[in-house]
Design an enzyme around this catalytic site. Structure first.
Site, mmCIF file in Angstrom:
data_model
loop_
_atom_site.group_PDB
_atom_site.id
_atom_site.type_symbol
_atom_site.label_atom_id
_atom_site.label_comp_id
_atom_site.label_asym_id
_atom_site.label_seq_id
_atom_site.Cartn_x
_atom_site.Cartn_y
_atom_site.Cartn_z
ATOM 1 N N CYS A 42 7.195 18.541 -6.762
ATOM 2 C CA CYS A 42 8.182 19.550 -6.399
ATOM 3 C C CYS A 42 8.750 20.240 -7.640
ATOM 4 O O CYS A 42 9.306 21.328 -7.534
ATOM 5 C CB CYS A 42 9.300 18.898 -5.586
ATOM 6 N N PRO A 276 -6.996 -1.497 12.432
ATOM 7 C CA PRO A 276 -5.696 -2.188 12.268
ATOM 8 C C PRO A 276 -5.429 -2.682 10.847
ATOM 9 O O PRO A 276 -4.277 -2.997 10.518
ATOM 10 C CB PRO A 276 -5.796 -3.373 13.248
HETATM 11 P P1 FAD Z 1 0.547 13.386 -2.847
HETATM 12 O O1 FAD Z 1 1.906 13.272 -3.440
HETATM 13 O O2 FAD Z 1 -0.167 14.678 -2.970
HETATM 14 O O3 FAD Z 1 -0.333 12.240 -3.492
HETATM 15 C C1 FAD Z 1 -1.648 12.039 -3.130
HETATM 16 C C2 FAD Z 1 -2.423 11.511 -4.309
HETATM 17 O O4 FAD Z 1 -3.594 10.893 -3.833
HETATM 18 C C3 FAD Z 1 -2.876 12.627 -5.255
HETATM 19 O O5 FAD Z 1 -2.328 12.438 -6.540
HETATM 20 C C4 FAD Z 1 -4.379 12.505 -5.242
HETATM 21 O O6 FAD Z 1 -4.951 12.715 -6.533
HETATM 22 C C5 FAD Z 1 -4.592 11.078 -4.782
HETATM 23 N N1 FAD Z 1 -5.896 10.854 -4.132
HETATM 24 C C6 FAD Z 1 -6.410 11.552 -3.092
HETATM 25 N N2 FAD Z 1 -7.610 11.055 -2.740
HETATM 26 C C7 FAD Z 1 -7.856 10.023 -3.573
HETATM 27 C C8 FAD Z 1 -8.942 9.122 -3.716
HETATM 28 N N3 FAD Z 1 -9.994 9.197 -2.930
HETATM 29 N N4 FAD Z 1 -8.868 8.204 -4.695
HETATM 30 C C9 FAD Z 1 -7.782 8.118 -5.495
HETATM 31 N N5 FAD Z 1 -6.743 8.951 -5.421
HETATM 32 C C10 FAD Z 1 -6.770 9.881 -4.464
HETATM 33 N N6 FAD Z 1 8.051 18.732 -0.752
HETATM 34 C C11 FAD Z 1 9.370 18.767 -0.536
HETATM 35 O O7 FAD Z 1 9.844 18.055 0.361
HETATM 36 N N7 FAD Z 1 10.191 19.557 -1.279
HETATM 37 C C12 FAD Z 1 9.717 20.347 -2.281
HETATM 38 O O8 FAD Z 1 10.473 21.034 -2.968
HETATM 39 C C13 FAD Z 1 8.330 20.356 -2.515
HETATM 40 N N8 FAD Z 1 7.807 21.128 -3.498
HETATM 41 C C14 FAD Z 1 6.477 21.063 -3.749
HETATM 42 C C15 FAD Z 1 5.961 21.840 -4.794
HETATM 43 C C16 FAD Z 1 4.616 21.780 -5.077
HETATM 44 C C17 FAD Z 1 4.073 22.641 -6.181
HETATM 45 C C18 FAD Z 1 3.762 20.921 -4.341
HETATM 46 C C19 FAD Z 1 2.302 20.844 -4.652
HETATM 47 C C20 FAD Z 1 4.262 20.153 -3.310
HETATM 48 C C21 FAD Z 1 5.613 20.214 -3.001
HETATM 49 N N9 FAD Z 1 6.167 19.460 -1.971
HETATM 50 C C22 FAD Z 1 7.515 19.504 -1.725
HETATM 51 C C23 FAD Z 1 5.324 18.612 -1.108
HETATM 52 C C24 FAD Z 1 5.329 17.161 -1.569
HETATM 53 O O9 FAD Z 1 5.001 17.106 -2.917
HETATM 54 C C25 FAD Z 1 4.317 16.383 -0.732
HETATM 55 O O10 FAD Z 1 4.729 16.447 0.608
HETATM 56 C C26 FAD Z 1 4.217 14.921 -1.133
HETATM 57 O O11 FAD Z 1 3.878 14.799 -2.485
HETATM 58 C C27 FAD Z 1 3.150 14.228 -0.273
HETATM 59 O O12 FAD Z 1 2.980 12.919 -0.691
HETATM 60 P P2 FAD Z 1 1.602 12.178 -0.469
HETATM 61 O O13 FAD Z 1 1.742 10.816 -1.040
HETATM 62 O O14 FAD Z 1 1.176 12.319 0.934
HETATM 63 O O15 FAD Z 1 0.547 13.024 -1.312
#
Ligand code: FAD
Length: 545
Positions: A42, A276
């Site tokens: 973010c 599961p």
């Molecule tokens: P992520 O945080 O994206 O993490 C997933 C990780 O899994 C990644 O680092 C990826 O490399 C890794 N991965 C994927 N597949 C594999 C694999 N096969 N092997 C190993 N690693 C893997 N949300 C808000 O609520 N407020 C905000 O202001 C906001 N601003 C944002 C600004 C930007 C520029 C971005 C990109 C997103 C923003 N978000 C915001 C959204 C928020 O960042 C996401 O909702 C949140 O990070 C999701 O978490 P996650 O764990 O699902 O995925």
């Protein structure tokens, strides 16, 4: 118990640390294919704009801290290639060495996130065309800008990331154009609320090309030529694609796990996938919307972090129920803040819900204390007073009002509860009747019939012969602007001039923001008129045009 986690940022890192807090015995392995874990996605736009100067500030938790304090086996630059469910094994590639190895698990938590959409259009892979998801993406954009005298940027997609990047690229000295396919930016707002953002972005020098799609990008001598769906083209030095994200489902799909809404990973009421032994959280999963009860995608940091905690507990044998999500979000665009929670009107309509709405434009704090600024607010509610959603756009105190409304929605509060909420008050901060109370008052007045309302979209349908249309603003205000066909009787003269109004015609009242219109409606009703107040007054009317 050995628990592996795929993805080391919001959901994954939360799950990992929660697991350790709950179990000293678990073996916890965290796989992250990128260079960094637990970074602040973010915050990425603000590094590009210069508000955040040190990259390290974005790295919330470093691998060594997870290793030393939480005894988590953190493996950055290790990509999980496949899940062999029958053997309960992962195939992993060490991206530093190229080695591919096998890792076993008892339980697996997937938090792979969502990837930015890249439409298959001509020139989409050209140098200078970027997406922004990771610290590495951010470094690439930063290095690109440092390496040349870029002066123009096109941001494709006016969602949260697009608008934040538009501001930050502009702060970096570029001329920015946002190209947006819809007729508004920031889809979580309704169009009339987004108008305030449109004006503000334009006033700050950002060009808006609404109702326009990207057709392709070409390399020309002077930079990149961004071709648009209307046949026009814009020259640019940098193109940022921010047209939304898709759940990262590759691993899950190839492993035969069930997919759900929008091709997300389907999970049960305990974040269990169709296997599961495998849980999933974050941007990659489908969630239940708190208000509509429908399955949807809500790719936001708050839900991902909280889901990671709950799934961790369940992976250890707990029974935490998956939580519905309401999409509370906030955005800064230069000096303006826009926030929303729950359903907006577009969504309520699409769902076929029966809803009512109210608009108000209060001051952020007592108007006699210096510095008060207007907030435009809109709230949807049903016939029983249940709050369905709210939006607010303004300069100060916007997100605190939406946070209160988000809490009220979560606790199944009604508009009648909003009337009674006792919120902090001193003149520099609020008013004795806080804007949240005011939303409750106006909504309750609508439901109780004390203030029948009409809306800007009803005005074209008002019969010139069959209605009286009355602007109760002062003559000076009326002279500056009114709605065509409205006559002026200032509120303070209304009681003395009732005889000028036809008692057999309904009276449609307006004023500047709806307050004097409400008072006029009360006078008229008590004198036997069928009277209606324009919700939000001229201000909403002008936004809705
Ligand atoms: P992520 O945080 O994206 O993490 C997933 C990780 O899994 C990644 O680092 C990826 O490399 C890794 N991965 C994927 N597949 C594999 C694999 N096969 N092997 C190993 N690693 C893997 N949300 C808000 O609520 N407020 C905000 O202001 C906001 N601003 C944002 C600004 C930007 C520029 C971005 C990109 C997103 C923003 N978000 C915001 C959204 C928020 O960042 C996401 O909702 C949140 O990070 C999701 O978490 P996650 O764990 O699902 O995925």
């Amino acid at each position: 118990m050995k628990i592996c986690i795929v993805g080391g940022v919001a959901g994954g890192a939360s799950a990992a640390t929660r697991l350790r807090r709950l179990s000293e015995d678990a073996d916890i392995v965290l796989f992250e294919k990128g260079d960094y874990i637990s970074y602040a996605n973010c915050g990425l736009p603000y590094y590009i704009g210069g508000a955040i100067q040190e990259k390290d500030a974005l790295l919330v938790t470093k691998p060594d801290l997870l290793r030393n304090r939480f005894r988590i086996d953190v493996r950055t630059e290790n990509e999980v290639l496949a899940i062999h469910r029958a053997e309960k094994e992962l195939q992993v590639k060490n991206l530093r060495t190229g080695e591919v190895y096998t890792e076993s698990y008892d339980k697996l938590i997937l938090s792979p996130g969502a990837e930015p959409k890249r439409p298959p259009l001509p020139g989409i892979d050209l140098d200078g065309v970027f997406t922004l998801r990771t610290v590495t993406d951010m470094e690439r954009i930063d290095a690109y800008l440092k390496g040349r005298s870029a002066s123009r940027a096109v941001v494709v997609g006016g969602g949260f990331i697009g608008v934040e990047m538009a501001e930050n690229l502009q702060r970096r000295g570029l001329d920015v154009t946002i190209v947006e396919f819809a007729d508004q930016v920031v889809a979580s707002l309704d169009p009339e609320m987004a108008q305030i953002l449109h004006r503000h972005l334009t006033e700050h020098g950002v060009s808006l090309r609404l109702k326009t799609g990207l057709a392709g990008i070409a390399q020309v001598d002077t930079g990149l030529q961004v071709e648009l769906s209307d046949g026009s083209a814009i020259e640019s030095d940098l193109v940022l694609l921010s047209i939304g994200v898709s759940p990262e489902n590759k691993l899950a799909k190839e492993a035969g796990l069930h997919l759900g809404v929008g091709n997300s990973i389907a999970v049960s009421a305990s974040y269990q996938t169709s296997d599961p032994n495998i849980y999933a959280v974050g941007d990659a999963i489908g969630v239940t919307h708190l208000v509509s009860g429908k399955e949807t995608l809500v790719p936001l940091a708050g839900p991902a972090n909280k889901q990671g905690r709950l799934a961790a507990e369940n992976a250890l044998g707990g029974h935490q129920a998956a939580q519905p999500v309401q999409g509370s979000s906030v955005l800064k665009a230069f000096d303006l803040t826009a926030a929303s929670t729950g359903l907006n009107e577009k969504q309520a309509k699409a769902l076929g819900l029966s809803y009512r709405k109210t608009y108000i434009h209060p001051q952020s704090h007592a108007s006699y204390y210096p510095g008060a600024t207007p907030i435009s607010m809109k709230m949807l509610f049903d016939g029983n007073g249940a709050i369905l959603g709210a939006q607010a756009v303004g300069y100060e105190g916007v997100e605190k009002r939406i946070d209160v409304l988000a809490t009220a929605i979560r606790l199944h509060g009604t508009v009648y509860d909003l009337e009674e909420l006792e919120l902090c008050y001193a003149p520099p901060f609020s008013s004795a009747k806080d804007p949240v109370n005011m939303l409750g008052f106006t909504a309750a007045n609508i439901l109780k019939g004390d203030m029948p309302v009409y809306y800007a979209e009803d005005i074209p349908g008002l019969s010139p012969e069959g209605t009286t249309r009355l602007d109760v603003s002062t003559p000076a205000e009326f002279g500056m602007s009114t709605i065509p066909g409205y006559q002026n009787i200032p509120l303070d003269e209304l009681r003395g001039r009732l005889s000028e109004l036809d008692p057999n015609k309904p009276v449609y009242v307006t004023c500047r923001v709806g307050l004097r219109g409400y008072l006029a409606t009360r006078i008229l009703k008590q004198h036997g008129f069928d009277a209606y107040n324009l919700s939000g007054g001229m201000k909403t009317y002008q936004l809705a045009r």
